[in-house]
Design an enzyme around this catalytic site. Sequence first.
Site, PDB file in Angstrom:
ATOM      1  N   VAL A   1      39.856 -37.914  81.141  1.00 15.67           N
ATOM      2  CA  VAL A   1      40.330 -37.305  79.906  1.00 15.67           C
ATOM      3  C   VAL A   1      39.994 -38.241  78.741  1.00 15.67           C
ATOM      4  O   VAL A   1      40.296 -39.437  78.789  1.00 15.67           O
ATOM      5  CB  VAL A   1      41.846 -37.035  79.947  1.00 15.67           C
ATOM      6  CG1 VAL A   1      42.298 -36.390  78.648  1.00 15.67           C
ATOM      7  CG2 VAL A   1      42.208 -36.134  81.121  1.00 15.67           C
TER       8      VAL A   1
ATOM      9  N   ASP B   1      52.482 -28.798  90.274  1.00 16.09           N
ATOM     10  CA  ASP B   1      52.283 -30.257  90.163  1.00 16.09           C
ATOM     11  C   ASP B   1      53.065 -30.826  88.982  1.00 16.09           C
ATOM     12  O   ASP B   1      52.548 -31.637  88.225  1.00 16.09           O
ATOM     13  CB  ASP B   1      50.788 -30.596  90.049  1.00 16.09           C
ATOM     14  CG  ASP B   1      50.519 -32.069  90.398  1.00 16.09           C
ATOM     15  OD1 ASP B   1      51.400 -32.708  91.009  1.00 16.09           O
ATOM     16  OD2 ASP B   1      49.440 -32.570  90.045  1.00 16.09           O
TER      17      ASP B   1
END
Lengths: 423, 293
Positions: free
Chosen positions: A41, A190
Site C-alpha cells: 500500500v 477479516d
Amino acid sequence: MASNSILTLGSYKNRKLISKKTILDTYKILGYIASGTYGKVYKAEYRSGSFNNNKTTTINSNANSNANSNTNHKNNHDLKKLLFAIKKFKGDSRDGEILHYTGLSQSACREIALSKELKHENIIQLVEIVLEKKSIYIVFEFAEHDLLQIIHFHSQNGLKPIPEFSFKSIMWQILNGVSYLHQNWIFHRDLKPANIMVTYDGIIKIGDLGLARKFDNPLQNFYTGDKVVVTIWYRAPELLLGGRHYTPAIDLWAVGCILAELLALRPIFKGEEAKIENRRTIPFQTNQMFKIIEILGKPTVKNWPTLDKYPEYQHLQNFKAYSNKLLTWFHNIGQSNSNLFSLLQTLLEYDPAERIAAYDALVHQYFLEPPYVSTNAFDGLPFKYPRRKITTDTTDLLQLQNKNYKRNPNDLDAISSRKRQKV
Amino acid sequence: MSISYNINLRIYLHKCLLTLSRKLNLKIQPVATAQIYLSRFLITVSIKEINLYLLIATCVYLACKIEESAHHIRTVLSESRNLWPEFIPNDITKLAEFEFYLIDELEHCLVVHHPYKSLIQLKNVLSTYDFQILAGSNEDTTLVNANSVANNKAYSSENNLLASTLMNNSGSSASSLSIKNIQLTDDEIQAAWSFINDSYITDLPLIVPPHIIAISSIFLSIFISKKLSMSNYLNLIKQNERLLFLINFIAFSKINLNQIIESIQEILILYESWSKYDEKSIKDDIKFLLLNR
C-alpha cells in the site's frame, strides 16, 4: 492453422493503450505505508493538472469535505492536499516488475467488485481502479491512522487508556460500518485493529475487503471457498470448531475482540496459531480455543445448543472445565460500567445465533447513555496521534516513478514516448 | 464480409457460452453473470477487434470468480480449447491478459443481479397473495395508475394487442375473479426459467431490472401453458382467470408496465428471429473474420 494475430487482442489492445492514463500520470507516490501477503500500500497525492474533467468532480467533493472538517485542525495544513492510499496487488513478480499475466486472485476480484458497490461513511471509499502493465492498483481515500497504531500509542505511553468518549465513538462507528456491510449481505471475515482505519478527523473507515464476500445465496458452502478466514486472535469459536455454514455473527465476535483490545490495549485471546502443514488438513487451533475457554469458560450444549454438531467438537473434550471469568477480566483491566460489560458479553457470546447483530448493537444501552457518540472520535482530545509512517527506500513503484518522472516531471512527451515503446 | 453483431450472432455466442459452461458444470448464476459481461463488453468493442471465442472464455473465467465458484484458469482454458481448438491459444497469459481488458471495459462493475431470484420470490408472493382483500381498499389508485400508463405511452396503440389487453384488463374488477392467488406449476416455473435464460441473448437484462424480466417470463409461461394461438388470444385471455389475475396483480403492484410490455415483446421477437437462425453461416463468418485479421 490460425495465424498468431488472432490469438491475441490485436488492434483492440492498441486502441486501448493509446488512450490509457497510467497510475503515475495521475498520482505522485510519496512512499509506501505497508506491505503484506496481498501486495503493497502506497501513500500518494494528486499530480496537479493531471485530473481530467470526469475526475475533478469527485476530487472536488473530496476536497470540500476535507476542507470543512479541517477547521478543527489548524496546524495540519498539508492534510488539505488530496491524499490517497494506493493498494498494489502482488502478482507473479520479480523485483517489482510483474512478468506474466496470471489471472486476478480471488482476493483482488472481491476487493474490486465489492469496493465498487459500497458507499458508506465508515467503509473506506474507493476512488478508482487502475489496471495497467499486468498490475492491479486500487486507489482509496487516505486515512491517517488505524486502530493498531492507536492501541500501540496508548500502550507505549505507560498503558494510558483510550478516553471513554473516543473509545465509544470508535466502537459505535465500527458497528455502524459492519451493520452496513451485513445489511448489504456482505461479511468482512477479516476484522482486526490493523484493518480498521481512522481519518485524522476521527472517522472510522473499515478497510481490506480481500476476504469479504456476499453471503446470500451461496453456490457452495463457505468452507469450500476459503478454508481459513479471520486472523487467528479474532476468529470466532464456530470457525475454530470447523463450522461450514457460518453467519455474519463471525464479524461480531471479531468486533467483540476489538472492543476488548481497545479497553485492555492488548489482544484478549492471544493464542498461538497452529501452522497449516499441508493444504488438505486444517489443524485444530487448540491454543486459540484454550485462550478463549480460559476467560469465557468451556462452552456446553446448554449455552450453545448446536455445539455438538460442529466437525471439531470432539477436540473440546480434551479441555478441562473452566468457568466464565469475563467479569473478573473486565474488573482487572479497571472497568466497571455494567452496560459496557453487557455489550462486551453479548458480542463474545458463544452461540452465534444468540450473539448480538450489528444493527441491534447500535442501539445497545451502552450507546444510549452519556458520553454520547460522535462522528469525530477525536473531538476534544488533548493530544494528537502520530501520523502514519511512510517508507521511501523502497524499490518497485517508487523506483519506477523516479526513473520516469524525477528528472522531468512535466515532460509529457517523455511519458507518451515511453508508452509508445511498450506498445 | 457481412458479419455484424446481429441477433443471429448473438444467439450463436450465447450458445457457445452455454456449451463451455456445461463443460465446466457451472451453476446458473455464474453463467448468467458471464452472459451479462459478454453483452456489456460488446456494447463498446467491435466484434472485429477481438477474438470472440477468447472473449467467451474470459467472461466465464471472471464470472466464476465473482460468483465465488472459481475454476482454475488452466481448466477454463483447456475446456475452451477442446471446444474451439483453432481459436483458443494454448497460453494462459492470453486469457489472463484479456481479463484485464474485460474488467476495464466493464468499468470495474462486476456485481450483477439476476431475475432467477425474483422469479422464486414472485412465485411465493403469487401463491399467497389475497388479491381481493388488498384490492378492496386500493382499487381506485390501481385504476388511476393503470390508466395513466396507458394514456401517456405509445404502447396503448391499437395495433399492439398485448399492450391493450394488459391496459384494458388492469382496471377490471378483481372481485369478479373466483381465484385469490396463482399456484404456478412446475412446468410453468420451468418455462419461466427458460424465458429468463433466453432473455440473456437480448439486451433486455441491460435495460430493465431483474424483477421485470421475471414477471414478464411468468406472464409468458402462463400464456403458453394454455397453448393459445396468436390470432384469438385476446378472447382467450379474457377467459383465462389466471392470466387476468396476473394482469391485475401487475397493475396493482405498480411494477413498470411499459417495461413489462417491452420485455415480453423483446422475448417474442427473439423467438421469431430464432426460426431463421443459421449456425453454419455464422461459424464460417467468424472463422473468416478471425483468420483474415
